[in-house]
Design a protein around this motif. Structure first.
Motif, PDB file in Angstrom:
ATOM      1  N   TYR A  79       0.850  -1.190   0.000  1.00  0.00           N
ATOM      2  CA  TYR A  79       0.000   0.000   0.000  1.00  0.00           C
ATOM      3  C   TYR A  79       0.887   1.241   0.000  1.00  0.00           C
ATOM      4  O   TYR A  79       1.027   1.929   1.011  1.00  0.00           O
ATOM      5  CB  TYR A  79      -0.906  -0.019   1.237  1.00  0.00           C
ATOM      6  CG  TYR A  79      -2.056   0.968   1.200  1.00  0.00           C
ATOM      7  CD1 TYR A  79      -2.966   0.974   0.162  1.00  0.00           C
ATOM      8  CD2 TYR A  79      -2.230   1.875   2.239  1.00  0.00           C
ATOM      9  CE1 TYR A  79      -4.037   1.864   0.149  1.00  0.00           C
ATOM     10  CE2 TYR A  79      -3.290   2.772   2.243  1.00  0.00           C
ATOM     11  CZ  TYR A  79      -4.197   2.756   1.196  1.00  0.00           C
ATOM     12  OH  TYR A  79      -5.258   3.642   1.184  1.00  0.00           O
ATOM     13  N   PRO A  80       1.534   1.526  -1.154  1.00  0.00           N
ATOM     14  CA  PRO A  80       2.463   2.667  -1.222  1.00  0.00           C
ATOM     15  C   PRO A  80       1.747   3.985  -0.969  1.00  0.00           C
ATOM     16  O   PRO A  80       0.531   4.100  -1.158  1.00  0.00           O
ATOM     17  CB  PRO A  80       2.991   2.593  -2.662  1.00  0.00           C
ATOM     18  CG  PRO A  80       1.940   1.852  -3.420  1.00  0.00           C
ATOM     19  CD  PRO A  80       1.367   0.860  -2.458  1.00  0.00           C
ATOM     20  N   ILE A  81       2.518   4.958  -0.537  1.00  0.00           N
ATOM     21  CA  ILE A  81       1.949   6.259  -0.178  1.00  0.00           C
ATOM     22  C   ILE A  81       1.207   6.881  -1.350  1.00  0.00           C
ATOM     23  O   ILE A  81       0.224   7.606  -1.153  1.00  0.00           O
ATOM     24  CB  ILE A  81       3.067   7.192   0.338  1.00  0.00           C
ATOM     25  CG1 ILE A  81       3.573   6.677   1.689  1.00  0.00           C
ATOM     26  CG2 ILE A  81       2.574   8.624   0.480  1.00  0.00           C
ATOM     27  CD1 ILE A  81       4.728   7.447   2.269  1.00  0.00           C
ATOM     28  N   SER A  82       1.639   6.581  -2.565  1.00  0.00           N
ATOM     29  CA  SER A  82       0.955   7.119  -3.743  1.00  0.00           C
ATOM     30  C   SER A  82      -0.481   6.624  -3.851  1.00  0.00           C
ATOM     31  O   SER A  82      -1.295   7.212  -4.563  1.00  0.00           O
ATOM     32  CB  SER A  82       1.728   6.742  -5.015  1.00  0.00           C
ATOM     33  OG  SER A  82       1.868   5.336  -5.122  1.00  0.00           O
ATOM     34  N   SER A  83      -0.800   5.552  -3.118  1.00  0.00           N
ATOM     35  CA  SER A  83      -2.162   5.014  -3.141  1.00  0.00           C
ATOM     36  C   SER A  83      -3.007   5.513  -1.966  1.00  0.00           C
ATOM     37  O   SER A  83      -4.210   5.229  -1.918  1.00  0.00           O
ATOM     38  CB  SER A  83      -2.122   3.476  -3.106  1.00  0.00           C
ATOM     39  OG  SER A  83      -1.420   2.950  -4.209  1.00  0.00           O
ATOM     40  N   TRP A  84      -2.392   6.206  -1.026  1.00  0.00           N
ATOM     41  CA  TRP A  84      -3.130   6.671   0.145  1.00  0.00           C
ATOM     42  C   TRP A  84      -4.177   7.711  -0.244  1.00  0.00           C
ATOM     43  O   TRP A  84      -4.024   8.440  -1.233  1.00  0.00           O
ATOM     44  CB  TRP A  84      -2.188   7.310   1.155  1.00  0.00           C
ATOM     45  CG  TRP A  84      -1.238   6.376   1.829  1.00  0.00           C
ATOM     46  CD1 TRP A  84      -0.948   5.091   1.488  1.00  0.00           C
ATOM     47  CD2 TRP A  84      -0.418   6.688   2.957  1.00  0.00           C
ATOM     48  NE1 TRP A  84       0.009   4.579   2.331  1.00  0.00           N
ATOM     49  CE2 TRP A  84       0.349   5.541   3.243  1.00  0.00           C
ATOM     50  CE3 TRP A  84      -0.235   7.812   3.740  1.00  0.00           C
ATOM     51  CZ2 TRP A  84       1.262   5.487   4.289  1.00  0.00           C
ATOM     52  CZ3 TRP A  84       0.662   7.779   4.787  1.00  0.00           C
ATOM     53  CH2 TRP A  84       1.405   6.621   5.055  1.00  0.00           C
ATOM     54  N   GLU A  85      -5.202   7.786   0.581  1.00  0.00           N
ATOM     55  CA  GLU A  85      -6.162   8.869   0.435  1.00  0.00           C
ATOM     56  C   GLU A  85      -5.518  10.167   0.936  1.00  0.00           C
ATOM     57  O   GLU A  85      -4.603  10.145   1.780  1.00  0.00           O
ATOM     58  CB  GLU A  85      -7.431   8.568   1.228  1.00  0.00           C
ATOM     59  CG  GLU A  85      -8.183   7.360   0.689  1.00  0.00           C
ATOM     60  CD  GLU A  85      -9.419   7.031   1.503  1.00  0.00           C
ATOM     61  OE1 GLU A  85      -9.797   7.844   2.381  1.00  0.00           O
ATOM     62  OE2 GLU A  85     -10.003   5.957   1.275  1.00  0.00           O
TER      63      GLU A  85
END
Length: 309
Positions: A79-85
Motif C-alpha cells: 500500500y504505497p503512499i501514492s495510493s493513500w487517500e
C-alpha cells in the motif's frame, strides 16, 4: 442452469477465500508492526539509568525505529503512499510538522542547560583567578527547572479530531499504525522535555491531551508509560546528570566556606567536562533527527502527485 449456478458458487467461494486471505495478511502485518514497536519501547526500561543523557539518546533512537517498522508495514501490505487517500497523507504530514516543533522545543531546553553550565564554569574561573574565592559561591546556585510556557499548543495535533480516514482495509491498517507512531512520537518528546527542563509539565500536558481525545489506550505504550510516570511525576526526578552537577556545585560551595576547596573544585571541573560533551552530543542528535524528519516530510510532499497543503 445447474451448471451456471455451480460456476457462480465456485466464483463466490474464490472471492471469499481471496478476501479472507487478504484480511489474514493485513492482520498479520499489523501484528508484526505492533510487535516491532513494542520491542523497541521495552528497550527503554532495560536501561539502568532512566532519565540520563544516554537514556534520552535511546528515546530518540526509538523514533526512527518505529518509522522503520511503519515503512515495513506499508511495504508488506503493498500500500504505497501514492495510493493513500489525501486525508491519510495530510495526517502523516501534520505529524511530521508537529514533531519538528517539538524538536525545536528540545533544542531550547538543551540551550538552557548549556547556559546554566557556563555559570558553574565561571565560578571555577573566579576560584582560580580571584583573590576572594567567596565570589565564586553566588555562581554555584543549582540549575533551576526551565520556566516554560504552556505546552498545550505542542500537542494540539493530538487533540484534533482523529477521523476514521479510510474505508479500505489497507487504509484502515495504515491509519491504525499511523495513530500508534503519532502518539508514541509525541509521548517521547513529552518525556524528553520533562527530563531536560526539570519539570513534569510537558509530560503531564501531553498525557492530558491524549486522555482528552480518548487516545491513551494503546497497550504498546501504557506499560512503559506507567513506569516512566512514576519516576517523573511520582518521584519528581529530572535529568540524572543535572542532579549530579548540582550536588558537585553544592559541595564546592561548602568547601569554599571551610577553606578546603581543591578536591571539590576538581570534581566539579571533571563533571562539567563530561556534561558539556554529553550536551553537545545530544544537541547533534536532535539536529540530526530534525533533518531526518524534515527530509522525510519533504520527500513525501514531492512524491505525492497534486498534493496541496
Amino acid at each position: 442452469m445447474v451448471l451456471l449456478v455451480d460456476r457462480l458458487s465456485k466464483l463466490y467461494s474464490k472471492l471469499e477465500n481471496h478476501h479472507q486471505s487478504e484480511a489474514d495478511v493485513l492482520s498479520a502485518s499489523l501484528q508484526a508492526f505492533r510487535s516491532d514497536v513494542s520491542n523497541s519501547l521495552n528497550q527503554l526500561l532495560l536501561n539502568s539509568e532512566i532519565l540520563s543523557f544516554p537514556w534520552i539518546q535511546q528515546c530518540f533512537e526509538l523514533l526512527p525505529a518505529i518509522n522503520r517498522a511503519f515503512a515495513k508495514l506499508v511495504v508488506d501490505i503493498d500500500y504505497p503512499i501514492s495510493s493513500w487517500e489525501v486525508a491519510s497523507v495530510d495526517e502523516y504530514l501534520n505529524y511530521g510538522l508537529h514533531l519538528l516543533e517539538l524538536l525545536n522545543s528540545v533544542s531550547s531546553s538543551v540551550s538552557h542547560l548549556a547556559h546554566a553550565r557556563l555559570s558553574f564554569a565561571h565560578a571555577l574561573s573566579l576560584l582560580e583567578n580571584s583573590p576572594s574565592p567567596c565570589l565564586a559561591i553566588k555562581h554555584l546556585k543549582p540549575i533551576q527547572p526551565q520556566i516554560s510556557t504552556s505546552s498545550k499548543d505542542y500537542y494540539k495535533e493530538i487533540n484534533s479530531k482523529e477521523k476514521k480516514l479510510s474505508a479500505s482495509s489497507k487504509g484502515r491498517v495504515v491509519n491504525e499504525a499511523l495513530l500508534e507512531i503519532k502518539h508514541i512520537g509525541f509521548w517521547v518528546c513529552g518525556v524528553v522535555l520533562a527530563t531536560l527542563s526539570g519539570e513534569a509539565q510537558p509530560y503531564l500536558e501531553m498525557k492530558k491531551q491524549l486522555i482528552a481525545c480518548s487516545s491513551f489506550n494503546s497497550s504498546l505504550l501504557i506499560g512503559v508509560d506507567s513506569y516512566i510516570s512514576n519516576v517523573i511525576v511520582g518521584k519528581g526526578e529530572g535529568l540524572k546528570e543535572v542532579k549530579e552537577l548540582n550536588n558537585a556545585a553544592a559541595s564546592l560551595a561548602s568547601a569554599i566556606v571551610s577553606g578546603k576547596c581543591s578536591e571539590a573544585a576538581k570534581e566539579l571541573e571533571k563533571r562539567l567536562g563530561v556534561f558539556q560533551n554529553q550536551l553537545e552530543a545530544l544537541g547533534k542528535e536532535v539536529d540530526k533527527l530534525f533533518s531526518k524528519v524534515l527530509g522525510a516530510r519533504n520527500q513525501l510532499l514531492h512524491g505525492v502527485p497534486h498534493h496541496k497543503q
